[in-house]
Design a protein around this motif. Structure first.
Motif, short mmCIF file in Angstrom:
data_model
loop_
_atom_site.label_atom_id
_atom_site.label_comp_id
_atom_site.label_asym_id
_atom_site.label_seq_id
_atom_site.Cartn_x
_atom_site.Cartn_y
_atom_site.Cartn_z
N ARG A 3 0.81 -1.22 0.00
CA ARG A 3 0.00 0.00 0.00
C ARG A 3 0.84 1.27 0.00
O ARG A 3 2.02 1.25 0.29
CB ARG A 3 -0.97 0.00 1.17
CG ARG A 3 -0.34 -0.20 2.52
CD ARG A 3 -1.31 -0.84 3.49
NE ARG A 3 -2.65 -0.30 3.32
CZ ARG A 3 -3.73 -0.78 3.95
NH1 ARG A 3 -3.62 -1.79 4.77
NH2 ARG A 3 -4.91 -0.26 3.75
N PHE A 4 0.16 2.35 -0.35
CA PHE A 4 0.83 3.65 -0.43
C PHE A 4 0.63 4.43 0.87
O PHE A 4 -0.38 5.11 1.05
CB PHE A 4 0.25 4.47 -1.59
CG PHE A 4 0.41 3.83 -2.95
CD1 PHE A 4 1.68 3.65 -3.49
CD2 PHE A 4 -0.69 3.45 -3.69
CE1 PHE A 4 1.84 3.08 -4.76
CE2 PHE A 4 -0.55 2.88 -4.96
CZ PHE A 4 0.72 2.70 -5.50
N VAL A 5 1.58 4.28 1.79
CA VAL A 5 1.53 5.08 3.01
C VAL A 5 2.92 5.63 3.29
O VAL A 5 3.92 5.14 2.77
CB VAL A 5 1.05 4.26 4.24
CG1 VAL A 5 -0.38 3.78 4.07
CG2 VAL A 5 1.97 3.10 4.51
N ASN A 6 2.96 6.67 4.13
CA ASN A 6 4.23 7.17 4.65
C ASN A 6 4.39 6.58 6.03
O ASN A 6 4.56 5.39 6.16
CB ASN A 6 4.21 8.70 4.64
CG ASN A 6 4.10 9.25 3.23
OD1 ASN A 6 4.85 8.85 2.35
ND2 ASN A 6 3.14 10.13 3.00
N VAL A 11 -1.40 8.25 8.82
CA VAL A 11 -2.24 8.00 7.63
C VAL A 11 -3.35 9.04 7.51
O VAL A 11 -3.60 9.58 6.43
CB VAL A 11 -2.82 6.57 7.67
CG1 VAL A 11 -3.98 6.42 6.71
CG2 VAL A 11 -1.72 5.56 7.33
N ASP A 14 -2.00 12.57 6.54
CA ASP A 14 -1.62 12.66 5.13
C ASP A 14 -2.84 12.57 4.20
O ASP A 14 -2.87 13.21 3.15
CB ASP A 14 -0.63 11.54 4.78
CG ASP A 14 0.72 11.73 5.48
OD1 ASP A 14 0.98 12.84 5.99
OD2 ASP A 14 1.50 10.76 5.52
N LEU B 192 1.21 -2.57 -7.36
CA LEU B 192 1.62 -3.23 -6.11
C LEU B 192 1.06 -4.65 -6.00
O LEU B 192 1.45 -5.41 -5.12
CB LEU B 192 1.14 -2.43 -4.89
CG LEU B 192 1.51 -0.95 -4.78
CD1 LEU B 192 1.20 -0.45 -3.38
CD2 LEU B 192 2.97 -0.71 -5.11
N LYS B 231 8.03 4.39 0.46
CA LYS B 231 7.02 5.24 1.08
C LYS B 231 6.19 5.93 0.00
O LYS B 231 6.70 6.25 -1.08
CB LYS B 231 7.70 6.33 1.90
CG LYS B 231 8.14 5.92 3.27
CD LYS B 231 8.61 7.17 4.00
CE LYS B 231 9.10 6.82 5.39
NZ LYS B 231 9.53 8.03 6.12
N ALA B 232 4.95 6.25 0.34
CA ALA B 232 4.07 6.91 -0.62
C ALA B 232 4.71 8.18 -1.19
O ALA B 232 4.61 8.46 -2.38
CB ALA B 232 2.74 7.24 0.05
N GLU B 269 -5.43 6.14 0.20
CA GLU B 269 -4.04 6.07 -0.27
C GLU B 269 -3.82 6.95 -1.50
O GLU B 269 -2.72 7.49 -1.71
CB GLU B 269 -3.65 4.62 -0.56
CG GLU B 269 -3.69 3.78 0.71
CD GLU B 269 -3.30 2.33 0.48
OE1 GLU B 269 -2.54 2.04 -0.47
OE2 GLU B 269 -3.77 1.47 1.25
#
Lengths: 330, 330
Positions: A3-6, A11, A14, B192, B231-232, B269
């Motif tokens: 998944r696309f997370v920092n 979460v 962002d 992904l 990271k995103a 996301e």
């Protein structure tokens, strides 16, 4: 986790930032970064409409902020209620002098925080009325409807209540029609796969491959039964039966239908479900007036779908039809 | 496979049926059940707009049919071009006497079938011009742009071309502005997780957990590199760099941005990606005029996202702003 997370702990932070950047023509952030406000809010003399809820259900809740829709939304952490302060800040942002109606879902945390926020607002001279959504048929028997959870029917409640407010409805009129909208809603969810909170890293519930959970909640709350995964038409037939057996509408009634994905189910499968759903609803003598299909109320990447049926009448139908300007098509 | 299907060989059949039932106020089915037509089409004297493509990319292609959008859409099997007959039937349905512009994506099957359909239409006296979308940056070098695939940039091409047609543009004017729109588009996909054709039952490509494929195509076509999942913000930065290095726009240009999920990636996301995307685009001196975020062009339940950036000018900006009535918010 693919998944696309920092930072998994940021979460929501962002998400809200990226949302507000994308839609700055429609929304703005309040001083409280957990409150999203319609750009034109507050509208002087108009009843303000507020909701709030946990994150992870996007586009619910904040993406429904906008003209002729929600004036302000309190944003919670993933799957957690917004704080009482966020709700009360949202009330202040939404209040154009005519008071606020808070239209939210029946969860313990939300109930508690809305109650506290209402007290705070009252002290500030803002009158707040509330409607609690409880459209999830499988979460309690009909005789205990007050225990049922609020799910995708909330979207219809927001739309109807917001439209009434835009048309100059009084605080009590807005509350009453939003209450009518949710009273006339029934929903059910079917889960085929779980979801994972990024900071946890593994699903907090399981759905075995080859099975499905009928009546599942938006946070993986257990449904009424787990059974082998059936054909789409059988699933759809079952969903309609559960919803309409509970609803008990006389033939000839017009209904609005919402088929929402839970996150990871492709749109084409929702169309496939709808093919049978509309046939089954019509077979009961009801008329489908309008259908909404897509990811309207999700649970991260949960696999599955929900069905919501709302009975319409001469008051709610034109309100459902009022044009809105938010980030979702309604 | 945890999904809602009936007969895996009839997925497209059931999908189209359920779609048309849901949106019968906006679309109708042609005699050919693989052609979806806007309810108001053909509009006499207006240039007709047609597209078509494989199924499994919902809401692309058919959900973009409607007023001020596509007049008719040819529907293919999953991940396969519509037949020449379906394209030519779509041309006939869309033709209001002023000819048709077919705006489609650069794939071998589509190229062949559109060409054959155009010949058929010409015999019937329907003039057809075409624009072939090739916005996918990673599918070929810029020097061989004619080899690039068409991806989510097609949506901007449809919107701009359809708006011009609605405003009375001539066949050549509509073709020219649609060509300009796609010339000004660049897209990139990051995958992904793979997707599975229901009739096959297993993914036709793999993306190992912990990795991502940069530049992936809408059918799992290989990207430019496979690397550890970042990271995103790093993914987003990379996407913007690849797209804008290829685009080479002077500072001050206004752009439209489309961040689309590939099917199973949650909306939150996409918002997270957008937070960095907008920052990075602005850092290059460009101005984000409008942003669209959601599942606009998918690949069944593929996990991932695409970014499309379209440069705007005084001609295309008002066309992008023209109000539409289809089943998607544009």
């Amino acid at each position: 986790m693919q998944r696309f997370v920092n930072n998994p702990d940021l979460v929501v932070e962002d998400t809200v930032k990226g949302f507000v950047k994308a839609h700055s023509d429609i929304v703005r952030l309040a001083e409280n970064p957990r409150v999203v406000v319609a750009k034109n809010a507050p509208v002087k003399g108009k009843v303000g409409i507020v909701t709030g809820g946990g994150s992870g259900h996007e586009p619910a809740f904040m993406s429904y902020t906008g003209k002729n829709m929600l004036d302000a939304v309190a944003v919670g952490e993933l799957f957690s209620s917004p704080t009482a302060k966020s709700f009360s800040d949202a009330f202040r942002e939404a209040n154009g002098g005519a008071g606020v109606v808070c239209l939210y879902g029946n969860y313990a945390g939300d109930n508690m925080n809305v109650k506290m926020a209402t007290k705070l607002a009252t002290k500030e001279g803002i009158e707040v009325l509330t409607v609690v959504a409880n459209d999830d048929v499988c979460s309690a028997p009909l005789s205990e409807r007050e225990k049922r959870r609020g799910v995708a029917g909330e979207i219809f409640m927001w739309k109807i209540g917001s439209a009434k407010a835009s048309q100059g409805g009084s605080l009590e009129e807005v509350r009453a029609v939003a209450q009518k909208a949710i009273d006339n809603c029934r929903s059910i969810g079917v889960g085929l796969g779980p979801c994972t909170l990024p900071a946890v890293g593994h699903p907090n519930f399981q759905i075995e491959p080859g099975t499905m959970e009928v009546g599942i909640g938006h946070h993986g709350e257990p449904g009424v039964r787990v059974e082998p995964l059936k054909k789409a038409e059988d699933v759809a037939r079952d969903m309609v039966k559960i919803v309409l057996d509970d609803h008990d509408l006389p033939a000839g009634v017009e209904v609005a239908v919402l088929v929402s994905g839970l996150g990871a189910t492709p749109l084409n499968e929702l169309y496939i479900l709808n093919d049978t759903i509309e046939t089954e609803i019509s077979a009961r003598g009801l008329k489908v007036y309008k259908t909404f299909i897509g990811n309207y109320f999700t649970s991260l990447e949960m696999v599955g779908a929900t069905l919501t049926v709302m009975a319409l009448d001469d008051e709610t139908k034109p309100l459902l039809d009022l044009e809105t300007r938010c980030t979702m098509l309604l």
